[in-house]
Scaffold this active site. Structure first.
Site, PDB file in Angstrom:
ATOM      1  N   CYS A 143       0.827  -1.209   0.000  1.00  0.00           N
ATOM      2  CA  CYS A 143       0.000   0.000   0.000  1.00  0.00           C
ATOM      3  C   CYS A 143       0.862   1.260   0.000  1.00  0.00           C
ATOM      4  O   CYS A 143       0.651   2.163  -0.805  1.00  0.00           O
ATOM      5  CB  CYS A 143      -0.938  -0.013   1.196  1.00  0.00           C
ATOM      6  SG  CYS A 143      -1.987   1.438   1.235  1.00  0.00           S
ATOM      7  N   CYS A 151      -1.627   1.796  -2.938  1.00  0.00           N
ATOM      8  CA  CYS A 151      -2.594   2.879  -2.667  1.00  0.00           C
ATOM      9  C   CYS A 151      -1.971   4.269  -2.650  1.00  0.00           C
ATOM     10  O   CYS A 151      -2.503   5.189  -3.272  1.00  0.00           O
ATOM     11  CB  CYS A 151      -3.266   2.695  -1.313  1.00  0.00           C
ATOM     12  SG  CYS A 151      -3.298   1.048  -0.635  1.00  0.00           S
ATOM     13  N   LYS A 178      -0.173   5.450  -6.003  1.00  0.00           N
ATOM     14  CA  LYS A 178      -1.281   5.490  -6.983  1.00  0.00           C
ATOM     15  C   LYS A 178      -2.130   6.728  -6.793  1.00  0.00           C
ATOM     16  O   LYS A 178      -2.427   7.455  -7.731  1.00  0.00           O
ATOM     17  CB  LYS A 178      -2.106   4.205  -6.847  1.00  0.00           C
ATOM     18  CG  LYS A 178      -3.311   4.059  -7.727  1.00  0.00           C
ATOM     19  CD  LYS A 178      -4.594   4.663  -7.206  1.00  0.00           C
ATOM     20  CE  LYS A 178      -5.010   4.312  -5.806  1.00  0.00           C
ATOM     21  NZ  LYS A 178      -5.531   2.986  -5.607  1.00  0.00           N
ATOM     22  N   TYR A 221      -9.725  -3.142 -10.430  1.00  0.00           N
ATOM     23  CA  TYR A 221      -9.364  -1.884  -9.766  1.00  0.00           C
ATOM     24  C   TYR A 221      -8.146  -1.233 -10.423  1.00  0.00           C
ATOM     25  O   TYR A 221      -8.159  -0.070 -10.774  1.00  0.00           O
ATOM     26  CB  TYR A 221      -8.914  -2.146  -8.327  1.00  0.00           C
ATOM     27  CG  TYR A 221      -9.934  -2.394  -7.268  1.00  0.00           C
ATOM     28  CD1 TYR A 221     -10.272  -1.386  -6.368  1.00  0.00           C
ATOM     29  CD2 TYR A 221     -10.510  -3.640  -7.101  1.00  0.00           C
ATOM     30  CE1 TYR A 221     -11.157  -1.620  -5.332  1.00  0.00           C
ATOM     31  CE2 TYR A 221     -11.406  -3.890  -6.067  1.00  0.00           C
ATOM     32  CZ  TYR A 221     -11.715  -2.870  -5.182  1.00  0.00           C
ATOM     33  OH  TYR A 221     -12.585  -3.108  -4.165  1.00  0.00           O
ATOM     34  N   GLU A 238      -7.927   2.252 -12.679  1.00  0.00           N
ATOM     35  CA  GLU A 238      -7.259   3.391 -12.034  1.00  0.00           C
ATOM     36  C   GLU A 238      -6.100   3.897 -12.893  1.00  0.00           C
ATOM     37  O   GLU A 238      -5.938   5.104 -13.103  1.00  0.00           O
ATOM     38  CB  GLU A 238      -6.760   2.996 -10.642  1.00  0.00           C
ATOM     39  CG  GLU A 238      -7.912   2.772  -9.669  1.00  0.00           C
ATOM     40  CD  GLU A 238      -7.492   2.414  -8.253  1.00  0.00           C
ATOM     41  OE1 GLU A 238      -8.319   2.539  -7.347  1.00  0.00           O
ATOM     42  OE2 GLU A 238      -6.331   1.995  -8.045  1.00  0.00           O
ATOM     43  N   HIS A 297     -26.396  20.719   2.180  1.00  0.00           N
ATOM     44  CA  HIS A 297     -26.704  21.334   0.887  1.00  0.00           C
ATOM     45  C   HIS A 297     -25.826  22.546   0.613  1.00  0.00           C
ATOM     46  O   HIS A 297     -25.600  23.335   1.520  1.00  0.00           O
ATOM     47  CB  HIS A 297     -28.174  21.756   0.880  1.00  0.00           C
ATOM     48  CG  HIS A 297     -28.620  22.292  -0.442  1.00  0.00           C
ATOM     49  ND1 HIS A 297     -28.816  21.490  -1.544  1.00  0.00           N
ATOM     50  CD2 HIS A 297     -28.870  23.563  -0.845  1.00  0.00           C
ATOM     51  CE1 HIS A 297     -29.187  22.244  -2.561  1.00  0.00           C
ATOM     52  NE2 HIS A 297     -29.217  23.502  -2.169  1.00  0.00           N
ATOM     53  N   GLU A 341     -25.642  14.663  -0.400  1.00  0.00           N
ATOM     54  CA  GLU A 341     -27.025  14.767   0.077  1.00  0.00           C
ATOM     55  C   GLU A 341     -27.976  13.837  -0.684  1.00  0.00           C
ATOM     56  O   GLU A 341     -29.033  13.485  -0.191  1.00  0.00           O
ATOM     57  CB  GLU A 341     -27.515  16.209   0.007  1.00  0.00           C
ATOM     58  CG  GLU A 341     -27.665  16.769  -1.387  1.00  0.00           C
ATOM     59  CD  GLU A 341     -28.124  18.243  -1.369  1.00  0.00           C
ATOM     60  OE1 GLU A 341     -28.951  18.613  -0.536  1.00  0.00           O
ATOM     61  OE2 GLU A 341     -27.621  19.021  -2.220  1.00  0.00           O
TER      62      GLU A 341
HETATM   63  P1  NDP Z   1      -8.643  -7.640  -9.943  1.00  0.00           P
HETATM   64  O1  NDP Z   1      -8.813  -9.005  -9.441  1.00  0.00           O
HETATM   65  O2  NDP Z   1      -9.469  -6.535  -9.385  1.00  0.00           O
HETATM   66  O3  NDP Z   1      -8.851  -7.616 -11.515  1.00  0.00           O
HETATM   67  C1  NDP Z   1      -8.136  -8.467 -12.354  1.00  0.00           C
HETATM   68  C2  NDP Z   1      -8.611  -8.219 -13.765  1.00  0.00           C
HETATM   69  O4  NDP Z   1      -7.784  -8.918 -14.671  1.00  0.00           O
HETATM   70  C3  NDP Z   1     -10.031  -8.687 -14.014  1.00  0.00           C
HETATM   71  O5  NDP Z   1     -10.654  -7.742 -14.830  1.00  0.00           O
HETATM   72  C4  NDP Z   1      -9.834 -10.010 -14.709  1.00  0.00           C
HETATM   73  O6  NDP Z   1     -10.879 -10.343 -15.597  1.00  0.00           O
HETATM   74  C5  NDP Z   1      -8.582  -9.753 -15.501  1.00  0.00           C
HETATM   75  N1  NDP Z   1      -7.820 -10.951 -15.806  1.00  0.00           N
HETATM   76  C6  NDP Z   1      -7.469 -11.955 -14.968  1.00  0.00           C
HETATM   77  N2  NDP Z   1      -6.750 -12.882 -15.612  1.00  0.00           N
HETATM   78  C7  NDP Z   1      -6.653 -12.471 -16.881  1.00  0.00           C
HETATM   79  C8  NDP Z   1      -6.040 -13.014 -18.061  1.00  0.00           C
HETATM   80  N3  NDP Z   1      -5.417 -14.177 -18.017  1.00  0.00           N
HETATM   81  N4  NDP Z   1      -6.138 -12.310 -19.222  1.00  0.00           N
HETATM   82  C9  NDP Z   1      -6.784 -11.125 -19.248  1.00  0.00           C
HETATM   83  N5  NDP Z   1      -7.389 -10.578 -18.185  1.00  0.00           N
HETATM   84  C10 NDP Z   1      -7.324 -11.235 -17.018  1.00  0.00           C
HETATM   85  O7  NDP Z   1      -7.091  -7.347  -9.782  1.00  0.00           O
HETATM   86  P2  NDP Z   1      -6.215  -6.041  -9.812  1.00  0.00           P
HETATM   87  O8  NDP Z   1      -4.911  -6.517 -10.310  1.00  0.00           O
HETATM   88  O9  NDP Z   1      -6.890  -4.919 -10.507  1.00  0.00           O
HETATM   89  O10 NDP Z   1      -6.132  -5.657  -8.259  1.00  0.00           O
HETATM   90  C11 NDP Z   1      -5.752  -6.620  -7.282  1.00  0.00           C
HETATM   91  C12 NDP Z   1      -6.424  -6.333  -5.956  1.00  0.00           C
HETATM   92  O11 NDP Z   1      -5.872  -5.177  -5.379  1.00  0.00           O
HETATM   93  C13 NDP Z   1      -7.909  -6.059  -6.088  1.00  0.00           C
HETATM   94  O12 NDP Z   1      -8.647  -7.210  -5.899  1.00  0.00           O
HETATM   95  C14 NDP Z   1      -8.198  -5.056  -5.017  1.00  0.00           C
HETATM   96  O13 NDP Z   1      -8.768  -5.684  -3.897  1.00  0.00           O
HETATM   97  C15 NDP Z   1      -6.857  -4.476  -4.663  1.00  0.00           C
HETATM   98  N6  NDP Z   1      -6.832  -3.059  -5.051  1.00  0.00           N
HETATM   99  C16 NDP Z   1      -7.655  -2.185  -4.423  1.00  0.00           C
HETATM  100  C17 NDP Z   1      -7.675  -0.855  -4.790  1.00  0.00           C
HETATM  101  C18 NDP Z   1      -8.589   0.094  -4.114  1.00  0.00           C
HETATM  102  O14 NDP Z   1      -9.108  -0.224  -3.058  1.00  0.00           O
HETATM  103  N7  NDP Z   1      -8.861   1.262  -4.688  1.00  0.00           N
HETATM  104  C19 NDP Z   1      -6.808  -0.351  -5.851  1.00  0.00           C
HETATM  105  C20 NDP Z   1      -5.991  -1.361  -6.469  1.00  0.00           C
HETATM  106  C21 NDP Z   1      -6.021  -2.657  -6.064  1.00  0.00           C
HETATM  107  P3  NDP Z   1     -12.219 -11.098 -15.120  1.00  0.00           P
HETATM  108  O15 NDP Z   1     -13.102 -10.059 -14.514  1.00  0.00           O
HETATM  109  O16 NDP Z   1     -12.788 -11.629 -16.408  1.00  0.00           O
HETATM  110  O17 NDP Z   1     -11.810 -12.156 -14.176  1.00  0.00           O
END
Ligand code: NDP
Length: 449
Positions: free
Chosen positions: A42, A47, A50, A176, A180, A434, A439
């Site tokens: 993080c 976080c 980012k 996510y 982002e 407001h 709100e």
């Molecule tokens: P996520 O699990 O959120 O998303 C992974 C994405 O990659 C999905 O869209 C998935 O598709 C896709 N994917 C997975 N495998 C493949 C593949 N082989 N080919 C193409 N696409 C693929 O992971 P992130 O890496 O974005 O983030 C990891 C974690 O970090 C998150 O779960 C979150 O909890 C945390 N995080 C939180 C943030 C916040 O609170 N603001 C910010 C950044 C990260 P599909 O949907 O089809 O499975």
């Protein structure tokens, strides 16, 4: 048997630092080992950096909006290197603060990789150290699919340290991190192409938020393509050439994969020590964070429950209270508010509409689609949207969602109400602030037909 420590923590990220500090506060002799930098994902490569980049990228729209309010904005330019240098300095500062906090709490920090060698033993370099309890808080690491040429791709780790800002970047994934970073690079002036393998981005979020974010991103100029993936990556002079599942090719300066994160348990000695892991390497734990070995616990992303920093912190704190504070505490994982720092951002807590329908059958949905006041003079076409999901039988608000300016800030307060199990009538009885976007959460009166 005497041990070198009461508690040995592996991993000085959000969960590990909190657990160490609180345990030491209760008088435990604690050491924490970190192989990279104190602060963890993080603070060092997640976080915090980012969000600094999100702030930076938003200025392009802010300059435009300023004109609508009478400002003359001339000659703006953006320098990637300056931003990255200043961001790194801030991360160094935070890294120092974390180290200091641990020191002040009486925790010994060992800046080396530690590996579990038994129920009460770890190896650090060529030393074996013993502890009554071991806490594994090593987090996760980006995973990339096995695509030919994947070694030419970067992840968010490298994106935060690029020497040059890519003029054209392809981002793979729809979670996510992908949304982002798409917003970050777009706001800084890069051409962004985002490729998502399924129907709609942000799987698991409420469908209205998913659809609206996709629309807004496209409106801003991000080339978001769905139902498509990469089959090959080739290095070119100064960039990459991607072959896609539809047979087309794409040239770009960089390709960034944000395709999920996996628990960081490889080579950690856990299985040898008898700790049960899930097929993806996640450590299996009970409600108190205990693994299949009585003296070994785990918290945070490595347990792959809810991959969010504040959840890891709660788990780390609960662990310390349970073992050293004489107050057995099991961290709760329901109604966890979270934000996606996309542009526009998303704030969400509780159930999606679909989850609520599946669980309760009859639900009322309240929604409001509006233009944030800033955009009236500012000129942006971006809209905001709020949504409440109410269980019809009990009048309880079981989900609250927002996309739009300040959604992350707004959802925290709404999260308290949802966590407390308040009813729609109690939301209605609350006086509005407001004029604000927040709100809307107390003003929506007529359920969607
Ligand atoms: P996520 O699990 O959120 O998303 C992974 C994405 O990659 C999905 O869209 C998935 O598709 C896709 N994917 C997975 N495998 C493949 C593949 N082989 N080919 C193409 N696409 C693929 O992971 P992130 O890496 O974005 O983030 C990891 C974690 O970090 C998150 O779960 C979150 O909890 C945390 N995080 C939180 C943030 C916040 O609170 N603001 C910010 C950044 C990260 P599909 O949907 O089809 O499975």
């Amino acid at each position: 048997m005497t041990f070198d420590y009461d508690l040995f923590v592996i991993g000085a990220g959000s969960g590990g630092v909190r657990a160490s500090r609180i345990a030491a506060g209760f008088g435990a002799r604690v050491a924490v080992a970190e192989e990279y930098r104190i602060g963890g994902t993080c603070v060092i490569r997640g976080c915090v950096p980012k969000k600094l980049l999100v702030y930076a990228s938003h200025f392009s729209e802010d300059f435009e909006a300023a004109k609508g309010f009478g400002w003359t904005v001339e000659g703006t330019s953006f320098d990637w290197k300056t931003l990255i240098t200043r961001k790194d300095a801030e991360i160094d500062r935070l890294n120092g603060l974390y180290r200091q906090t641990l020191g002040n709490a009486g925790v010994e920090t060992i800046e080396e990789r530690a590996v579990v060698t038994g129920p009460n033993a770890v190896r650090v370099g060529d030393r074996t150290l013993t502890a009554k309890t071991i806490l594994v808080a090593v987090g996760g690491w980006p995973q990339m699919p096995d695509v030919p040429g994947i070694e030419h791709a970067i992840t968010s780790n490298e994106a935060l340290h690029l020497e040059e800002q890519p003029k054209r970047i392809v981002i793979v994934g729809g979670g996510y991190i992908a949304v982002e970073f798409a917003g970050i690079f777009h706001g800084m002036g890069s051409e962004v192409i985002q490729l998502y393998r399924s129907e709609q981005i942000l799987r698991g979020f409420d469908d209205d938020l998913r659809n609206r974010l996709a629309d807004e991103m496209r409106k801003k100029g991000i080339d978001l393509r769905t139902n498509i993936n990469v089959t090959n990556i080739e290095k070119t002079d100064g960039g990459v050439r991607l072959t896609l599942t539809d047979g087309s090719t794409l040239d770009a300066d960089a390709v960034m994969y944000a395709t999920g994160r996996v628990p960081n348990t490889k080579g950690l000695g856990l299985e040898e020590a008898g700790v049960e892991l899930a097929p993806n390497g996640a450590i299996k734990v009970d409600a108190y964070g205990k693994t299949s070995v009585d003296s070994i616990y785990a918290v945070g992303d490595v347990t792959d429950r809810v991959q969010l920093t504040p959840v890891a912190i709660k788990e780390g704190h609960a662990f310390a209270l349970t073992l050293y504070g004489n107050a057995p505490t099991s961290p709760e994982h329901d109604a966890v508010p979270s934000a996606v720092f996309s542009q526009p951002p998303i704030g969400t807590v509780g159930m999606t509409e679909q989850q609520a329908r599946d669980q309760f059958g009859e639900v009322d949905v309240y929604e409001s689609d509006f233009r944030p006041m800033k955009h009236t003079l500012g000129g942006a076409t971006e809209r905001a949207y709020t949504k409440l999901i109410v269980d019809k039988a009990t009048d309880k608000v079981v989900g609250a969602h927002m996309i739009g300016m300040d959604a992350a800030e707004i959802i925290q307060g709404v999260g308290i109400a949802v966590k407390a199990g308040l009813t729609k009538a109690q939301f209605d009885a609350t006086v509005a602030v407001h004029p604000s976007s927040a709100e809307e959460f107390v003003l929506m009166r007529t359920p969607r037909a």
